[in-house]
Design an enzyme around this catalytic site. Structure first.
Site, PDB file in Angstrom:
ATOM      1  CG  ASP A 147      -1.964  -1.017   1.235  1.00  0.00           C
ATOM      2  OD1 ASP A 147      -2.187  -1.618   0.172  1.00  0.00           O
ATOM      3  OD2 ASP A 147      -2.566  -1.239   2.298  1.00  0.00           O
ATOM      4  CG  MET A 148       0.930   6.033  -1.301  1.00  0.00           C
ATOM      5  SD  MET A 148      -0.137   7.331  -1.976  1.00  0.00           S
ATOM      6  CE  MET A 148      -1.182   7.664  -0.563  1.00  0.00           C
TER       7      MET A 148
END
Length: 556
Positions: free
Chosen positions: A404-405
């Site tokens: 995930d970012m």
């Protein structure tokens, strides 16, 4: 205009925001927090209606939490106040005192909706009566039982057909070698007749057994067909009602331009999900624009127990949903000066990727938080684009897996297509070992355990994930507590599967640890960062075929 609420506490010391709230990612303005406090006090003390939010054990009925919203506004006399709204229905009503009315009241007795809905309800009842008919259920069970009996009786004959067919193929091969053309042609006709006779005998036997054991089958099939036809009529009627309902919703903006819900979604080549237009945010803005009130700031919060599928925490603030509200608010907020859209900012542009290990086959990196794994809709900077620049001659997809970012930590980069396939196969077979470190915003009492909650994307509010036992993919996480300090828990996660947001959902969901990861702005609360880090990985090297492992400590 009794729905315009004047603040009970002095607010002159609080500066007004210069821009309106960006509804899909925000920190509530102090005035919104004050308005929310007053609304929550009202929810605790009002006696005009009853709804079971799941907060009191003695309340009867199904416990259903609800999303509420407040809109701080300025009236034409320059006075600051606020409006209140709820999403959907509350106490089975569209409209209640103290809250702005719906954009369109489908419960209006003079409207079409209640009348047309009764037709659909009557059809549903007729279907239920047919499905629960005692005679039908008894005969259906007889047909199911006897169908199995017929299959068992026919099974030996079906096997004989296969053996005879195989025998004919063998005889044809021998005949082809030993017979002349005329003899072979006669032989083929004989073989063909044998096949016809076998099939005829089998079909006759099937008809005999059907007639003997399945006399009730035509009645059952006709009954099921009647149910199916009624279901089709009911579904078509329900769809028509929904589309007609959407046509009743018209939304204003600051310029007093009105547009229908149907047109908004049609222009985007989308279909409105059920319940679109009834969320708190569009209700609040619609009332403000209709009554010449200037929107100042907005906030939405959850009140009550969380639902089973989604993650909602009592009193937590949440952004407007994207599937239902984003298209509508895109129209309603036209011309308004809003806070900056943070999704357009590259928060990782000045952050470097740390190389942990590198050889001619692969690279192991430590991804900084807020850097995308792959290019996004608005931001192209990512691990992938940076690795493309670093290894211009690399073949294959480069990224073996993603983070995930907002998650930091270890990622594998493959320099060739073959290496990529070799490494990815280990992920698919689950022979790679990964461990994550996280800090949870609460105390976990147990020391270790497993979480098994199937996940799928929330189609109406991407990228959020839902727990879904019907359509979700298997998601399994092992965990153990490392430390408990100041009402926070440092925890180690070992994901067995690798679903999107798996650790975040398994942490926050009420059937998981029921405690969100610190800084999780999707499933918990804002903080300086998401405290989730991919700390450890072990895998088989594509060249040496030996296990290698890497550990990068979390920076929190």
């Amino acid at each position: 205009m009794d729905l315009f609420n004047v603040f009970k506490q002095p607010i002159t010391h609080i500066p007004l925001p210069e821009k309106f709230t960006f509804p899909f990612y925000y920190k509530p303005h102090p005035l919104c927090k004050m308005a929310v406090a007053e609304l929550q006090e009202h929810l605790k003390n009002q006696t005009n209606w009853t709804h079971n939010f799941g907060l009191e054990a003695h309340k009867k009925g199904e416990a259903i939490g609800k999303m509420f919203g407040v809109l701080v506004v300025e009236n034409q006399q320059g006075k600051i106040g606020f409006l209140n709204a709820f999403s959907g229905k509350l106490a089975n009503k569209n409209s209640l005192p103290y809250f702005v009315p719906p954009v369109y009241d489908s419960q209006n007795k003079d409207g079409f909706f209640e009348k047309d809905r009764k037709v659909a309800i009557d059809l549903s009842q007729e279907i239920m009566d047919l499905e629960s008919d005692a005679n039908f259920l008894e005969l259906q069970q007889i047909v199911i039982t006897n169908s199995n009996k017929v299959s068992i009786l026919l099974s030996p004959e079906a096997e004989k057909l296969k053996i005879r067919k195989k025998d004919r193929r063998q005889r044809k091969k021998i005949a082809l070698k030993n017979l002349n053309d005329k003899e072979y042609q006669l032989f083929q006709e004989k073989i063909k007749q044998e096949s016809i006779n076998d099939r005829f005998y089998y079909n006759e036997l099937d008809v005999y057994y059907q007639d003997k054991y399945l006399k009730q089958k035509p009645f059952v099939e006709n009954h099921l067909e009647k149910i199916s036809k009624l279901q089709a009529v009911r579904n078509a009627k329900s769809y028509a009602i929904q589309q007609k309902l959407f046509d009743q919703y018209f939304f204003l903006n600051t310029n007093k331009n009105s547009i229908s819900l149907t047109s908004i979604f049609k222009d985007l080549s989308l279909n409105p999900p059920a319940g679109t237009g009834d969320c708190a945010a569009p209700k609040l803005l619609q009332f403000a624009f209709k009554n010449n009130l200037k929107p100042i700031a907005m906030a939405e919060f959850w009140w009550g127990n969380s639902q089973t599928a989604t993650i909602r925490k009592h009193k937590n603030y949440y952004p407007s949903c994207k599937g239902k509200c984003e298209p509508i608010l895109g129209h309603m907020l036209q011309g308004m000066v809003m806070d900056e859209n943070p999704f357009l900012n590259n928060l990782a542009k000045d952050k470097e990727i740390e190389i942990i290990y590198e050889d001619e086959f692969l690279t192991v990196i430590n991804k900084p938080t807020e850097l995308l794994s792959v290019p996004g809709k608005n931001i192209t900077d990512s691990v992938f684009t940076r690795m493309q620049k670093k290894y211009p001659n690399a073949t294959g997809p480069l990224l073996v897996h993603r983070l995930d970012m907002s998650t930091s930590g270890i990622m594998l980069i493959a320099k060739t297509k073959d290496v990529h396939q070799f490494l990815q196969s280990q992920f698919i077979k689950r022979t790679i070992t990964k461990r994550y470190i996280a800090i949870l915003q609460g105390t976990i009492v147990k020391d270790s355990g497993e979480i098994n909650l199937p996940l799928r994307v929330d189609l109406n509010d991407r990228p959020r994930q839902l727990v879904c036992y019907d359509y979700g993919k298997k998601a399994l996480t092992k965990w153990r507590v490392l430390e408990r300090v100041n009402n926070k828990t440092r925890i180690e996660f070992t994901p067995i599967t690798g679903r999107t947001h798996q650790l975040r959902v398994h942490s926050a969901h009420k059937l998981g640890l029921n405690t969100a990861i610190l800084g999780d702005d999707l499933y918990g609360k804002h903080d300086e960062r998401l405290h989730l880090h991919a700390q450890y990985i072990k895998f088989e090297h594509p060249k040496s075929k030996e296990d290698i492992e890497f550990l990068v400590e979390a920076g929190f």
